[in-house]
Design a protein around this motif. Sequence first.
Motif: not given
Length: 136
Positions: A64-89
């Motif tokens: 869900t995009v409006d759930v990924i969005f607020p979690a994105s700073p968390f993933f950008a800090l801890f593991n940006p690759e996981l944020l990338w892998l979430q956004m790909l689909p």
Amino acid sequence: MAAGAAFDKELEASLFASGGQAYQEVGSLVYRQVTGSCKLTTDEKTGEVRYWMKEISSDGDISTVDVIFPASPFFALFNPELLWLQMLPVMEYALNETAPGYLYTLPWAPHHLGTWPVADIKPAEQENMPRRPTCC
């Protein structure tokens, strides 16, 4: 196990240094809550890796995009690759790379990709996402 324990120790020390015992406890729980709603997968045919997030506050939508969005700073800090892998689909879906016969032509971003654990929503079933204001 050793790497996980070392990470926990480092995370807890950093959180404690930033805000004390209560901050450390809440931060540790937040870390586990955010990562606990996600699943790393590999496509058996293509070998492609994806990271899926489950919306746990409603009907279990996936990615869900409006759930990924607020979690994105968390993933950008801890593991940006996981944020990338979430956004790909989400991006592949919006670019019509995932559902042959169902063209995504809506004037708004996709809301989600289906209901956990199957990402199979048709564009006509998407929720309307707000557009960017034209005034700003």
